[in-house]
Design a protein around this motif. Structure first.
Motif, PDB file in Angstrom:
ATOM      1  N   LEU A 225      24.765  58.748  36.435  1.00  0.00           N
ATOM      2  CA  LEU A 225      25.690  59.813  36.816  1.00  0.00           C
ATOM      3  C   LEU A 225      27.029  59.246  37.266  1.00  0.00           C
ATOM      4  CD1 LEU A 225      23.485  62.435  38.659  1.00  0.00           C
ATOM      5  CD2 LEU A 225      25.175  62.942  36.903  1.00  0.00           C
ATOM      6  N   GLU A 226      26.998  58.207  38.055  1.00  0.00           N
ATOM      7  CA  GLU A 226      28.232  57.599  38.549  1.00  0.00           C
ATOM      8  C   GLU A 226      29.045  56.974  37.411  1.00  0.00           C
ATOM      9  OE1 GLU A 226      26.687  56.444  43.046  1.00  0.00           O
ATOM     10  OE2 GLU A 226      26.637  54.950  41.454  1.00  0.00           O
ATOM     11  N   PHE A 227      28.362  56.386  36.435  1.00  0.00           N
ATOM     12  CA  PHE A 227      29.071  55.836  35.276  1.00  0.00           C
ATOM     13  C   PHE A 227      29.814  56.950  34.537  1.00  0.00           C
ATOM     14  CE2 PHE A 227      29.532  54.850  30.821  1.00  0.00           C
ATOM     15  CZ  PHE A 227      29.955  53.528  30.807  1.00  0.00           C
ATOM     16  N   PHE A 228      29.122  58.052  34.262  1.00  0.00           N
ATOM     17  CA  PHE A 228      29.760  59.166  33.566  1.00  0.00           C
ATOM     18  C   PHE A 228      30.905  59.754  34.384  1.00  0.00           C
ATOM     19  CE2 PHE A 228      25.626  59.886  31.103  1.00  0.00           C
ATOM     20  CZ  PHE A 228      26.149  59.371  29.931  1.00  0.00           C
ATOM     21  N   GLU A 229      30.723  59.802  35.702  1.00  0.00           N
ATOM     22  CA  GLU A 229      31.788  60.334  36.553  1.00  0.00           C
ATOM     23  C   GLU A 229      33.018  59.424  36.526  1.00  0.00           C
ATOM     24  OE1 GLU A 229      32.630  61.698  41.162  1.00  0.00           O
ATOM     25  OE2 GLU A 229      31.291  60.033  40.722  1.00  0.00           O
ATOM     26  N   LEU A 230      32.781  58.121  36.661  1.00  0.00           N
ATOM     27  CA  LEU A 230      33.893  57.178  36.708  1.00  0.00           C
ATOM     28  C   LEU A 230      34.715  57.210  35.424  1.00  0.00           C
ATOM     29  CD1 LEU A 230      35.480  54.836  37.962  1.00  0.00           C
ATOM     30  CD2 LEU A 230      33.751  53.276  37.045  1.00  0.00           C
ATOM     31  N   TYR A 231      34.041  57.031  34.281  1.00  0.00           N
ATOM     32  CA  TYR A 231      34.769  56.911  33.020  1.00  0.00           C
ATOM     33  C   TYR A 231      35.027  58.254  32.342  1.00  0.00           C
ATOM     34  CZ  TYR A 231      33.976  51.916  33.485  1.00  0.00           C
ATOM     35  OH  TYR A 231      33.968  50.612  33.942  1.00  0.00           O
ATOM     36  N   GLY A 232      34.429  59.328  32.840  1.00  0.00           N
ATOM     37  CA  GLY A 232      34.689  60.641  32.291  1.00  0.00           C
ATOM     38  C   GLY A 232      35.686  61.459  33.070  1.00  0.00           C
ATOM     39  N   LEU A 233      35.777  61.185  34.390  1.00  0.00           N
ATOM     40  CA  LEU A 233      36.607  62.027  35.247  1.00  0.00           C
ATOM     41  C   LEU A 233      37.652  61.268  36.062  1.00  0.00           C
ATOM     42  CD1 LEU A 233      33.793  64.354  36.663  1.00  0.00           C
ATOM     43  CD2 LEU A 233      35.508  64.967  34.961  1.00  0.00           C
ATOM     44  N   SER A 393      25.140  65.206  46.001  1.00  0.00           N
ATOM     45  CA  SER A 393      26.344  65.877  46.478  1.00  0.00           C
ATOM     46  C   SER A 393      27.347  64.906  47.063  1.00  0.00           C
ATOM     47  CB  SER A 393      25.968  66.917  47.541  1.00  0.00           C
ATOM     48  OG  SER A 393      25.322  66.289  48.640  1.00  0.00           O
ATOM     49  N   ASP A 394      26.884  63.664  47.354  1.00  0.00           N
ATOM     50  CA  ASP A 394      27.782  62.686  47.962  1.00  0.00           C
ATOM     51  C   ASP A 394      28.504  61.814  46.941  1.00  0.00           C
ATOM     52  OD1 ASP A 394      27.042  63.546  50.452  1.00  0.00           O
ATOM     53  OD2 ASP A 394      25.410  62.102  50.637  1.00  0.00           O
ATOM     54  N   ILE A 395      28.243  62.029  45.644  1.00  0.00           N
ATOM     55  CA  ILE A 395      28.802  61.124  44.640  1.00  0.00           C
ATOM     56  C   ILE A 395      30.325  61.119  44.668  1.00  0.00           C
ATOM     57  CG2 ILE A 395      29.143  60.904  42.142  1.00  0.00           C
ATOM     58  CD1 ILE A 395      26.225  61.333  41.762  1.00  0.00           C
ATOM     59  N   ASN A 396      30.939  62.253  44.907  1.00  0.00           N
ATOM     60  CA  ASN A 396      32.402  62.314  44.910  1.00  0.00           C
ATOM     61  C   ASN A 396      33.030  61.541  46.059  1.00  0.00           C
ATOM     62  OD1 ASN A 396      32.692  63.861  42.602  1.00  0.00           O
ATOM     63  ND2 ASN A 396      32.366  65.777  43.711  1.00  0.00           N
ATOM     64  N   GLU A 397      32.202  61.151  47.042  1.00  0.00           N
ATOM     65  CA  GLU A 397      32.746  60.433  48.192  1.00  0.00           C
ATOM     66  C   GLU A 397      32.649  58.921  48.037  1.00  0.00           C
ATOM     67  OE1 GLU A 397      34.261  62.228  50.424  1.00  0.00           O
ATOM     68  OE2 GLU A 397      33.665  64.003  49.306  1.00  0.00           O
ATOM     69  N   LEU A 398      32.148  58.435  46.893  1.00  0.00           N
ATOM     70  CA  LEU A 398      31.995  57.003  46.720  1.00  0.00           C
ATOM     71  C   LEU A 398      33.356  56.316  46.782  1.00  0.00           C
ATOM     72  CD1 LEU A 398      29.313  56.830  43.903  1.00  0.00           C
ATOM     73  CD2 LEU A 398      29.010  56.406  46.343  1.00  0.00           C
ATOM     74  N   ASP A 399      33.349  55.143  47.377  1.00  0.00           N
ATOM     75  CA  ASP A 399      34.602  54.438  47.629  1.00  0.00           C
ATOM     76  C   ASP A 399      34.970  53.525  46.463  1.00  0.00           C
ATOM     77  OD1 ASP A 399      36.820  53.476  48.887  1.00  0.00           O
ATOM     78  OD2 ASP A 399      35.726  51.977  50.046  1.00  0.00           O
ATOM     79  N   PHE A 400      35.322  54.093  45.308  1.00  0.00           N
ATOM     80  CA  PHE A 400      35.837  53.295  44.209  1.00  0.00           C
ATOM     81  C   PHE A 400      37.294  52.940  44.511  1.00  0.00           C
ATOM     82  CE2 PHE A 400      32.366  55.375  41.885  1.00  0.00           C
ATOM     83  CZ  PHE A 400      31.807  54.259  41.260  1.00  0.00           C
ATOM     84  N   PRO A 401      37.773  51.800  43.950  1.00  0.00           N
ATOM     85  CA  PRO A 401      39.160  51.413  44.208  1.00  0.00           C
ATOM     86  C   PRO A 401      40.146  52.521  43.857  1.00  0.00           C
ATOM     87  CG  PRO A 401      37.971  49.653  43.107  1.00  0.00           C
ATOM     88  CD  PRO A 401      37.063  50.850  43.116  1.00  0.00           C
ATOM     89  N   ALA A 402      41.143  52.682  44.698  1.00  0.00           N
ATOM     90  CA  ALA A 402      42.087  53.792  44.537  1.00  0.00           C
ATOM     91  C   ALA A 402      42.843  53.726  43.219  1.00  0.00           C
ATOM     92  CB  ALA A 402      43.084  53.791  45.701  1.00  0.00           C
ATOM     93  N   ASP A 403      43.038  52.513  42.689  1.00  0.00           N
ATOM     94  CA  ASP A 403      43.818  52.355  41.465  1.00  0.00           C
ATOM     95  C   ASP A 403      43.228  53.067  40.266  1.00  0.00           C
ATOM     96  OD1 ASP A 403      45.196  49.014  41.872  1.00  0.00           O
ATOM     97  OD2 ASP A 403      45.797  50.977  42.647  1.00  0.00           O
ATOM     98  N   ILE A 404      41.953  53.398  40.302  1.00  0.00           N
ATOM     99  CA  ILE A 404      41.339  53.987  39.116  1.00  0.00           C
ATOM    100  C   ILE A 404      41.579  55.485  39.047  1.00  0.00           C
ATOM    101  CG2 ILE A 404      39.540  52.246  39.128  1.00  0.00           C
ATOM    102  CD1 ILE A 404      37.591  54.324  40.116  1.00  0.00           C
ATOM    103  N   HIS A 405      42.074  56.088  40.102  1.00  0.00           N
ATOM    104  CA  HIS A 405      42.229  57.542  40.105  1.00  0.00           C
ATOM    105  C   HIS A 405      43.440  57.952  39.288  1.00  0.00           C
ATOM    106  CE1 HIS A 405      39.039  58.193  42.968  1.00  0.00           C
ATOM    107  NE2 HIS A 405      39.544  57.235  43.710  1.00  0.00           N
ATOM    108  N   GLN A 406      43.335  59.158  38.751  1.00  0.00           N
ATOM    109  CA  GLN A 406      44.458  59.705  37.982  1.00  0.00           C
ATOM    110  C   GLN A 406      45.652  59.935  38.901  1.00  0.00           C
ATOM    111  OE1 GLN A 406      44.419  59.963  34.842  1.00  0.00           O
ATOM    112  NE2 GLN A 406      42.280  59.918  34.252  1.00  0.00           N
TER     113      GLN A 406
END
Length: 406
Positions: A225-233, A393-406
């Motif tokens: 799920l996290e993979f799809f979220e990261l590279y899909g959204l 429900s907590d997946i959106n709160e994961l601390d991925f590096p800020a640079d990847i966000h749109q």
């Protein structure tokens, strides 16, 4: 969408042969985790399939050595790493000395000896990597032949190191390869994502994950799920490039020396500085949309009220066709007599696999199904695994590096 897509291809076997009939699957994210484990065990190559592929390789190698006695034939790609689907190509590279690559000479010899199935021979002489593609007439296995691309062998050896470092890598890759295959997004020559690019994306995802994903008890459903979220959204394709060197990082495209299109995915080749392995994956919009769709479908499916409305959670995004199951059964009938325990290891010996014992042990699973209690292997330590993973429900709160966000 997925159910409609699969009905006409799965009416005979149902589409989800990885599901164990006597296994009581959990609901939600744990049920997805269990299905991914079972899918992986189902999709692993059997000794019969190895025997068939070995026969194809031996036949082609004999032809090449008859033409050019000093040439060397090497296996690379997914067959060398062990991360191949039953209908994956066999990737072979011919190493030798020619003033001009003998693509047409080899093509004519393969046609003369009736090696290829009628109408399947293709020579991509002007591609970035010139290649001969065909389907073996006897086994119906697809083959890709290239010349003097030694870095393919090195890439496969690098991937095997990451397989040992990240136990979840193989599981993710096999599910995602099946996912892209069903959408015709898995071939570079049709602008899709190559197997190598996909594996590098998975490695980067695991390297930069905010939680510890090195252990064997990680929840595979959450990771998918996290993979799809990261590279899909969430991933900013227009500004960020992917690097797995030195532990992995993201770099802004303006800081990358080589010219790269701002709208496309950039994945740095870890073995050839300056090379973008995803440069030909021009169908990025479709790939990203597919990842978005999968994330939304699975996010809804892992909610317990929705888990019982469909026989398989994983089956909402992938399925196995009747044709593939029939082909695997056919290979078993025609090549099982060639299988002995010793026949598993020569392939790995030929390709100098340093983790022979692990891969051979995986193949022995098929020699004696009763020797491996699949249900207990999934259940063992699962409660510990659950407590270490966040709620969906907590997946959106994961601390991925800020640079990847749109």
């Amino acid at each position: 969408m997925q159910a409609k897509l699969g009905k006409k291809h799965t009416s005979k076997y149902g589409g989800f042969p990885w599901r164990q009939h006597n296994y009581n699957y959990d609901e939600g994210i744990i049920g997805l985790h269990e299905e991914i484990e079972h899918f992986y065990r189902y999709i692993l190559p059997t000794p019969s399939e190895h025997a068939a592929r070995n026969k194809v390789i031996q036949r082609i190698e004999n032809i090449i050595r008859a033409l050019w006695p000093q040439a060397l034939v090497e296996i690379f790609g997914s067959f060398r790493t062990g991360l191949f689907l039953p209908n994956s190509d066999i990737d072979l590279v011919v190493l030798g000395f020619w003033k001009q690559l003998p693509l047409r000479s080899l093509e004519l010899e393969l046609l003369r000896l009736d090696i290829a199935e009628a109408g399947t021979m293709r020579v991509l002489a002007t591609a970035a990597v010139p290649i001969i593609k065909f389907t073996d007439r006897e086994t119906k296995i697809k083959v890709d032949l290239s010349f003097n691309m030694a870095n393919g062998v090195q890439s496969a050896e690098l991937i095997k190191i990451f397989k040992r470092d990240y136990p979840a890598l193989g599981y993710l890759v096999m599910v995602l390869k099946q996912f892209l295959l069903q959408r015709d997004l898995n071939e570079v020559f049709t602008a899709g994502l190559s197997s190598y690019s996909l594996i590098l994306l998975c490695i980067s995802f695991l390297q930069l994950h905010p939680r510890n994903v090195f252990h064997k008890n990680v929840n595979l459903g959450v990771l998918l799920l996290e993979f799809f979220e990261l590279y899909g959204l969430r991933f900013n394709y227009s500004q960020i490039g992917v690097f797995i060197q030195d532990g992995g990082c993201y770099k802004r495209k303006e800081h990358i020396a080589t010219d790269c299109r701002s709208s496309q995915l950039y994945i740095a080749d870890p073995l050839l500085p300056g090379n973008d392995v995803a440069r030909s994956s021009l169908a990025l919009v479709h790939i990203k949309q597919s990842f978005q769709w999968a994330y939304r479908v699975l996010s809804q499916a892992v909610n317990p009220p929705n888990s019982t409305s469909f026989s398989s959670i994983l089956g909402r995004i992938i399925f196995i066709t009747d044709e593939l199951i029939d082909h695997r059964n056919w290979l078993h009938r025609h090549f099982d007599h060639k299988v002995i325990v010793e026949s598993i290891s020569p392939l790995y010996g030929k390709i100098n696999c340093s983790d022979l014992s692990n891969d051979a042990a995986e193949q022995l699973f098929y020699l004696s199904q009763s020797a491996y209690d699949l249900q207990s292997s999934v259940r063992n330590g699962l409660e510990k695994c659950i407590t270490e993973e966040p709620a969906i429900s907590d997946i959106n709160e994961l601390d991925f590096p800020a640079d990847i966000h749109q």
